[in-house]
Scaffold this motif. Sequence first.
Motif, PDB file in Angstrom:
ATOM      1  N   PRO A  49     -48.165 -67.095 147.382  1.00 42.44           N
ATOM      2  CA  PRO A  49     -46.936 -66.533 146.811  1.00 42.44           C
ATOM      3  C   PRO A  49     -46.816 -66.750 145.305  1.00 42.44           C
ATOM      4  O   PRO A  49     -46.027 -66.064 144.647  1.00 42.44           O
ATOM      5  N   SER A  50     -47.563 -67.692 144.762  1.00 38.51           N
ATOM      6  CA  SER A  50     -47.492 -67.930 143.326  1.00 38.51           C
ATOM      7  C   SER A  50     -48.834 -68.450 142.814  1.00 38.51           C
ATOM      8  O   SER A  50     -49.634 -68.990 143.586  1.00 38.51           O
ATOM      9  N   VAL A  51     -49.043 -68.317 141.518  1.00 37.69           N
ATOM     10  CA  VAL A  51     -50.277 -68.823 140.920  1.00 37.69           C
ATOM     11  C   VAL A  51     -50.368 -70.347 141.023  1.00 37.69           C
ATOM     12  O   VAL A  51     -51.436 -70.873 141.353  1.00 37.69           O
ATOM     13  N   PRO A  52     -49.286 -71.095 140.753  1.00 37.04           N
ATOM     14  CA  PRO A  52     -49.391 -72.565 140.893  1.00 37.04           C
ATOM     15  C   PRO A  52     -49.872 -72.997 142.275  1.00 37.04           C
ATOM     16  O   PRO A  52     -50.645 -73.957 142.388  1.00 37.04           O
ATOM     17  N   LEU A  53     -49.415 -72.311 143.312  1.00 35.84           N
ATOM     18  CA  LEU A  53     -49.889 -72.666 144.651  1.00 35.84           C
ATOM     19  C   LEU A  53     -51.378 -72.377 144.792  1.00 35.84           C
ATOM     20  O   LEU A  53     -52.110 -73.134 145.434  1.00 35.84           O
ATOM     21  N   LEU A  54     -51.822 -71.307 144.185  1.00 38.84           N
ATOM     22  CA  LEU A  54     -53.234 -70.951 144.271  1.00 38.84           C
ATOM     23  C   LEU A  54     -54.086 -71.972 143.518  1.00 38.84           C
ATOM     24  O   LEU A  54     -55.104 -72.449 144.031  1.00 38.84           O
ATOM     25  N   THR A  55     -53.675 -72.332 142.309  1.00 42.40           N
ATOM     26  CA  THR A  55     -54.443 -73.297 141.529  1.00 42.40           C
ATOM     27  C   THR A  55     -54.405 -74.683 142.151  1.00 42.40           C
ATOM     28  O   THR A  55     -55.316 -75.482 141.929  1.00 42.40           O
ATOM     29  N   ALA A  56     -53.369 -74.939 142.937  1.00 39.24           N
ATOM     30  CA  ALA A  56     -53.265 -76.226 143.625  1.00 39.24           C
ATOM     31  C   ALA A  56     -53.988 -76.207 144.960  1.00 39.24           C
ATOM     32  O   ALA A  56     -53.863 -77.144 145.747  1.00 39.24           O
ATOM     33  N   MET A  57     -54.770 -75.150 145.204  1.00 39.91           N
ATOM     34  CA  MET A  57     -55.539 -75.023 146.439  1.00 39.91           C
ATOM     35  C   MET A  57     -54.629 -74.974 147.656  1.00 39.91           C
ATOM     36  O   MET A  57     -54.991 -75.458 148.719  1.00 39.91           O
ATOM     37  N   SER A  58     -53.441 -74.384 147.477  1.00 43.31           N
ATOM     38  CA  SER A  58     -52.503 -74.250 148.594  1.00 43.31           C
ATOM     39  C   SER A  58     -52.285 -72.783 148.930  1.00 43.31           C
ATOM     40  O   SER A  58     -51.158 -72.320 149.078  1.00 43.31           O
ATOM     41  N   ALA A  59     -53.367 -72.056 149.030  1.00 47.78           N
ATOM     42  CA  ALA A  59     -53.280 -70.637 149.347  1.00 47.78           C
ATOM     43  C   ALA A  59     -52.829 -70.431 150.793  1.00 47.78           C
ATOM     44  O   ALA A  59     -53.163 -71.222 151.671  1.00 47.78           O
ATOM     45  N   ASN A  60     -52.054 -69.368 150.996  1.00 44.06           N
ATOM     46  CA  ASN A  60     -51.624 -69.040 152.350  1.00 44.06           C
ATOM     47  C   ASN A  60     -52.747 -68.367 153.146  1.00 44.06           C
ATOM     48  O   ASN A  60     -52.830 -68.504 154.358  1.00 44.06           O
ATOM     49  N   TYR A  61     -53.570 -67.624 152.433  1.00 47.68           N
ATOM     50  CA  TYR A  61     -54.603 -66.847 153.096  1.00 47.68           C
ATOM     51  C   TYR A  61     -55.922 -67.006 152.360  1.00 47.68           C
ATOM     52  O   TYR A  61     -55.955 -67.168 151.136  1.00 47.68           O
ATOM     53  N   ARG A  62     -56.981 -66.945 153.113  1.00 47.37           N
ATOM     54  CA  ARG A  62     -58.306 -67.085 152.539  1.00 47.37           C
ATOM     55  C   ARG A  62     -59.289 -66.254 153.342  1.00 47.37           C
ATOM     56  O   ARG A  62     -59.164 -66.150 154.569  1.00 47.37           O
ATOM     57  N   GLY A  63     -60.256 -65.663 152.656  1.00 48.13           N
ATOM     58  CA  GLY A  63     -61.281 -64.885 153.342  1.00 48.13           C
ATOM     59  C   GLY A  63     -62.363 -65.778 153.912  1.00 48.13           C
ATOM     60  O   GLY A  63     -62.283 -67.011 153.828  1.00 48.13           O
ATOM     61  N   GLN A  64     -63.390 -65.158 154.443  1.00 43.99           N
ATOM     62  CA  GLN A  64     -64.489 -65.908 155.063  1.00 43.99           C
ATOM     63  C   GLN A  64     -65.475 -66.450 154.047  1.00 43.99           C
ATOM     64  O   GLN A  64     -66.243 -67.364 154.340  1.00 43.99           O
ATOM     65  N   GLY A  65     -65.457 -65.898 152.859  1.00 46.41           N
ATOM     66  CA  GLY A  65     -66.332 -66.395 151.803  1.00 46.41           C
ATOM     67  C   GLY A  65     -67.607 -65.577 151.657  1.00 46.41           C
ATOM     68  O   GLY A  65     -68.065 -64.929 152.594  1.00 46.41           O
ATOM     69  N   THR A  66     -68.162 -65.627 150.461  1.00 48.59           N
ATOM     70  CA  THR A  66     -69.434 -64.966 150.188  1.00 48.59           C
ATOM     71  C   THR A  66     -70.292 -65.929 149.365  1.00 48.59           C
ATOM     72  O   THR A  66     -69.794 -66.573 148.441  1.00 48.59           O
ATOM     73  N   GLN A  67     -71.552 -66.025 149.734  1.00 50.81           N
ATOM     74  CA  GLN A  67     -72.438 -66.998 149.084  1.00 50.81           C
ATOM     75  C   GLN A  67     -72.968 -66.444 147.767  1.00 50.81           C
ATOM     76  O   GLN A  67     -73.452 -65.312 147.706  1.00 50.81           O
ATOM     77  N   VAL A  68     -72.875 -67.272 146.745  1.00 49.90           N
ATOM     78  CA  VAL A  68     -73.486 -66.968 145.450  1.00 49.90           C
ATOM     79  C   VAL A  68     -74.493 -68.073 145.160  1.00 49.90           C
ATOM     80  O   VAL A  68     -74.137 -69.248 145.154  1.00 49.90           O
TER      81      VAL A  68
END
Length: 123
Positions: free
Chosen positions: A100-119
């Motif tokens: 819901p906000s950038v601070p939550l995202l930077t604090a690693m408190s995302a509500n949703y996350r994908g499965q990931g992709t390897q780099v």
Amino acid sequence: QVQLEESGGGLVQAGGSLRLSCAASGRTFSSSAIGWIRQAPGKAREFVAAITWSGGKTYYADSVKGGFTISRDNAKNTVYLQMNSLNPEDTAVYYCAAAPSVPLLTAMSANYRGQGTQVTVSS
């Protein structure tokens, strides 16, 4: 619910470039911030970059400033991460994440996350 699907990872030599994509679907309006986090082998997850859906304001971790660029296409509900001048330390699984906000995202408190992709960046 918000569904996030990443693509674009792969193997690249040091100094090369990759572009990651994240297609968002569902209740995307509930998450005003979307971005990328990564997790390298044996390390904790870390914030990489974020962008707001409405104003397009961008945020970057110090470690990627100048090399990575985040952007979004609202019409396609897609966020991109252009990664240039990659080095082996950028090797990680990259996850698209929404909050819901950038601070939550930077604090690693995302509500949703994908499965990931390897780099993987080879030296």
